[in-house]
Design a protein around this motif. Structure first.
Motif, PDB file in Angstrom:
ATOM      1  N   GLN A  72       0.774  -1.240   0.001  1.00 43.50           N
ATOM      2  CA  GLN A  72      -0.077   0.005  -0.184  1.00 43.50           C
ATOM      3  C   GLN A  72       0.911   1.245  -0.006  1.00 43.50           C
ATOM      4  OE1 GLN A  72      -3.006  -0.211   3.167  1.00 43.50           O
ATOM      5  NE2 GLN A  72      -4.162  -1.560   2.017  1.00 43.50           N
ATOM      6  N   ARG A  73       1.933   1.083   0.667  1.00 47.41           N
ATOM      7  CA  ARG A  73       2.767   2.338   0.716  1.00 47.41           C
ATOM      8  C   ARG A  73       3.589   2.621  -0.630  1.00 47.41           C
ATOM      9  NH1 ARG A  73       5.618   1.596   6.555  1.00 47.41           N
ATOM     10  NH2 ARG A  73       3.941   2.723   7.650  1.00 47.41           N
ATOM     11  N   GLN A  74       4.059   1.582  -1.252  1.00 46.53           N
ATOM     12  CA  GLN A  74       4.465   1.795  -2.547  1.00 46.53           C
ATOM     13  C   GLN A  74       3.475   2.214  -3.453  1.00 46.53           C
ATOM     14  OE1 GLN A  74       5.819  -2.041  -4.240  1.00 46.53           O
ATOM     15  NE2 GLN A  74       6.973  -1.003  -5.797  1.00 46.53           N
ATOM     16  N   THR A  75       2.106   1.638  -3.402  1.00 52.43           N
ATOM     17  CA  THR A  75       0.927   2.338  -4.186  1.00 52.43           C
ATOM     18  C   THR A  75       0.594   3.649  -4.057  1.00 52.43           C
ATOM     19  OG1 THR A  75       0.060   0.015  -4.394  1.00 52.43           O
ATOM     20  CG2 THR A  75      -1.452   1.922  -4.967  1.00 52.43           C
ATOM     21  N   ASP A  76       0.834   3.954  -2.796  1.00 50.29           N
ATOM     22  CA  ASP A  76       0.597   5.401  -2.423  1.00 50.29           C
ATOM     23  C   ASP A  76       1.574   6.278  -2.956  1.00 50.29           C
ATOM     24  OD1 ASP A  76      -1.870   4.645  -1.102  1.00 50.29           O
ATOM     25  OD2 ASP A  76      -1.243   4.867   0.709  1.00 50.29           O
ATOM     26  N   SER A  77       2.976   5.848  -2.891  1.00 55.93           N
ATOM     27  CA  SER A  77       3.988   6.777  -3.366  1.00 55.93           C
ATOM     28  C   SER A  77       3.859   6.898  -4.841  1.00 55.93           C
ATOM     29  CB  SER A  77       5.284   5.872  -3.084  1.00 55.93           C
ATOM     30  OG  SER A  77       5.440   4.879  -3.925  1.00 55.93           O
ATOM     31  N   ARG A  78       3.147   6.194  -5.583  1.00 53.61           N
ATOM     32  CA  ARG A  78       2.930   6.184  -7.126  1.00 53.61           C
ATOM     33  C   ARG A  78       2.050   7.514  -7.290  1.00 53.61           C
ATOM     34  NH1 ARG A  78       2.275   0.212  -8.277  1.00 53.61           N
ATOM     35  NH2 ARG A  78       4.369  -0.502  -8.017  1.00 53.61           N
ATOM     36  N   PHE A  79       1.251   7.913  -6.501  1.00 53.28           N
ATOM     37  CA  PHE A  79       0.256   9.145  -6.690  1.00 53.28           C
ATOM     38  C   PHE A  79       0.920  10.295  -6.470  1.00 53.28           C
ATOM     39  CE2 PHE A  79      -2.622   5.627  -5.306  1.00 53.28           C
ATOM     40  CZ  PHE A  79      -3.419   5.458  -6.503  1.00 53.28           C
ATOM     41  N   LEU A  80       0.523  11.499  -7.150  1.00 52.60           N
ATOM     42  CA  LEU A  80       1.029  12.720  -7.115  1.00 52.60           C
ATOM     43  C   LEU A  80       0.794  13.285  -5.732  1.00 52.60           C
ATOM     44  CD1 LEU A  80       1.085  13.825 -10.723  1.00 52.60           C
ATOM     45  CD2 LEU A  80       2.965  12.875  -9.451  1.00 52.60           C
ATOM     46  N   VAL A  85       1.108  18.114  -8.405  1.00 54.26           N
ATOM     47  CA  VAL A  85      -0.066  18.325  -9.384  1.00 54.26           C
ATOM     48  C   VAL A  85      -0.299  19.736  -9.620  1.00 54.26           C
ATOM     49  CG1 VAL A  85      -2.508  18.551  -9.654  1.00 54.26           C
ATOM     50  CG2 VAL A  85      -1.582  16.398  -8.519  1.00 54.26           C
ATOM     51  N   GLU A  86       0.056  20.582  -8.443  1.00 53.65           N
ATOM     52  CA  GLU A  86      -0.216  22.144  -8.742  1.00 53.65           C
ATOM     53  C   GLU A  86       1.166  22.541  -9.515  1.00 53.65           C
ATOM     54  OE1 GLU A  86      -1.801  25.866  -8.536  1.00 53.65           O
ATOM     55  OE2 GLU A  86      -2.642  24.061  -7.686  1.00 53.65           O
ATOM     56  N   GLU A  87       2.226  22.060  -9.296  1.00 52.52           N
ATOM     57  CA  GLU A  87       3.452  22.382  -9.976  1.00 52.52           C
ATOM     58  C   GLU A  87       3.366  22.048 -11.355  1.00 52.52           C
ATOM     59  OE1 GLU A  87       7.945  20.766 -10.080  1.00 52.52           O
ATOM     60  OE2 GLU A  87       7.184  21.334  -8.097  1.00 52.52           O
ATOM     61  N   LEU A  88       2.574  20.871 -11.780  1.00 51.92           N
ATOM     62  CA  LEU A  88       2.662  20.348 -13.161  1.00 51.92           C
ATOM     63  C   LEU A  88       1.555  21.159 -13.783  1.00 51.92           C
ATOM     64  CD1 LEU A  88       2.471  16.452 -12.861  1.00 51.92           C
ATOM     65  CD2 LEU A  88       4.074  17.800 -13.925  1.00 51.92           C
ATOM     66  N   LEU A  89       0.561  21.746 -13.131  1.00 54.46           N
ATOM     67  CA  LEU A  89      -0.480  22.424 -13.723  1.00 54.46           C
ATOM     68  C   LEU A  89       0.121  24.179 -14.326  1.00 54.46           C
ATOM     69  CD1 LEU A  89      -3.579  22.080 -11.319  1.00 54.46           C
ATOM     70  CD2 LEU A  89      -3.216  21.446 -13.944  1.00 54.46           C
ATOM     71  N   HIS A  90       1.126  24.434 -13.266  1.00 52.80           N
ATOM     72  CA  HIS A  90       1.880  25.553 -13.769  1.00 52.80           C
ATOM     73  C   HIS A  90       2.741  25.350 -14.932  1.00 52.80           C
ATOM     74  CE1 HIS A  90       0.377  28.301 -10.761  1.00 52.80           C
ATOM     75  NE2 HIS A  90       0.739  27.306  -9.666  1.00 52.80           N
ATOM     76  N   LEU A  91       3.641  24.308 -15.209  1.00 49.65           N
ATOM     77  CA  LEU A  91       4.066  23.767 -16.172  1.00 49.65           C
ATOM     78  C   LEU A  91       3.225  24.062 -17.490  1.00 49.65           C
ATOM     79  CD1 LEU A  91       6.605  21.131 -14.799  1.00 49.65           C
ATOM     80  CD2 LEU A  91       7.126  23.296 -15.539  1.00 49.65           C
ATOM     81  N   ALA A  92       2.036  23.270 -17.201  1.00 50.87           N
ATOM     82  CA  ALA A  92       1.201  23.454 -18.600  1.00 50.87           C
ATOM     83  C   ALA A  92       0.884  24.805 -18.863  1.00 50.87           C
ATOM     84  CB  ALA A  92       0.104  22.572 -18.177  1.00 50.87           C
TER      85      ALA A  92
END
Length: 181
Positions: A72-80, A85-92
């Protein structure tokens, strides 16, 4: 359900409170412990004979629960995270270069003008072939012309639009593919 899973499931149900206490010490979070216990229960329920008999069923259950927690920790680490997410939106937003947007709009206007200057049949064939992705045979039947004529009209239309857009047009399919037309 076989005897192994019944035994492990029975042991899980019998030792659930002890397992919860041990997991709470290891994991710290009640929510995480609840999730881990639920997933562990499901895994125990799905066990088959291939799992064999555990030498120490208590330790086996606890190890299984810890593995579930690690998964579960490994799965959770895959989520942003929210900040990622905010940083990616600014990049876009930064990627939308105003000059590129203006250039693209101008190209669309030039293409619309070029399409309006084609003959009606050339424009219809070009749109049928490139937008509808209709096969040349179907286009030929639609306009009552030969497949060869469809190819000629399409090539003329593409060359005309290419000249207007100041782009070279390459034949992508058929004999001579890859050549500038």
């Amino acid at each position: 359900m076989n005897s192994t899973s019944v035994t492990m499931l029975g042991l899980f149900m019998q030792r659930q409170q002890d397992l919860r206490r041990r997991l709470k010490r290891r994991l710290g979070s009640d929510d995480l412990v609840d999730d881990v216990l639920q997933e562990t229960y499901l895994r125990v329920e799905r066990m088959d004979e291939a799992g064999g008999q555990a030498r120490n069923p208590d330790s086996y259950l606890f190890r299984m629960a810890l593995n579930v927690a690690a998964d579960q920790r490994q799965t959770d680490s895959r989520f942003l995270t929210g900040s990622e997410v905010e940083e990616l939106l600014h990049l876009a937003d930064d990627a939308l270069d105003p000059a590129r947007v203006v250039h693209a709009r101008l190209e669309v206007e030039v293409l619309e003008q070029a399409l309006s200057e084609l003959t009606a049949r050339q424009r219809d064939i070009l749109l049928a072939a490139r937008v509808e992705e209709a096969p040349h045979l179907e286009i030929a039947a639609r306009y009552g012309i030969s497949v060869r004529m469809v190819g000629k009209e399409l090539r003329k239309a593409l060359e005309f639009c290419g000249e207007r857009l100041d782009r070279k047009v390459f034949q992508r399919f058929g004999p001579g593919a890859g050549n500038e037309s």
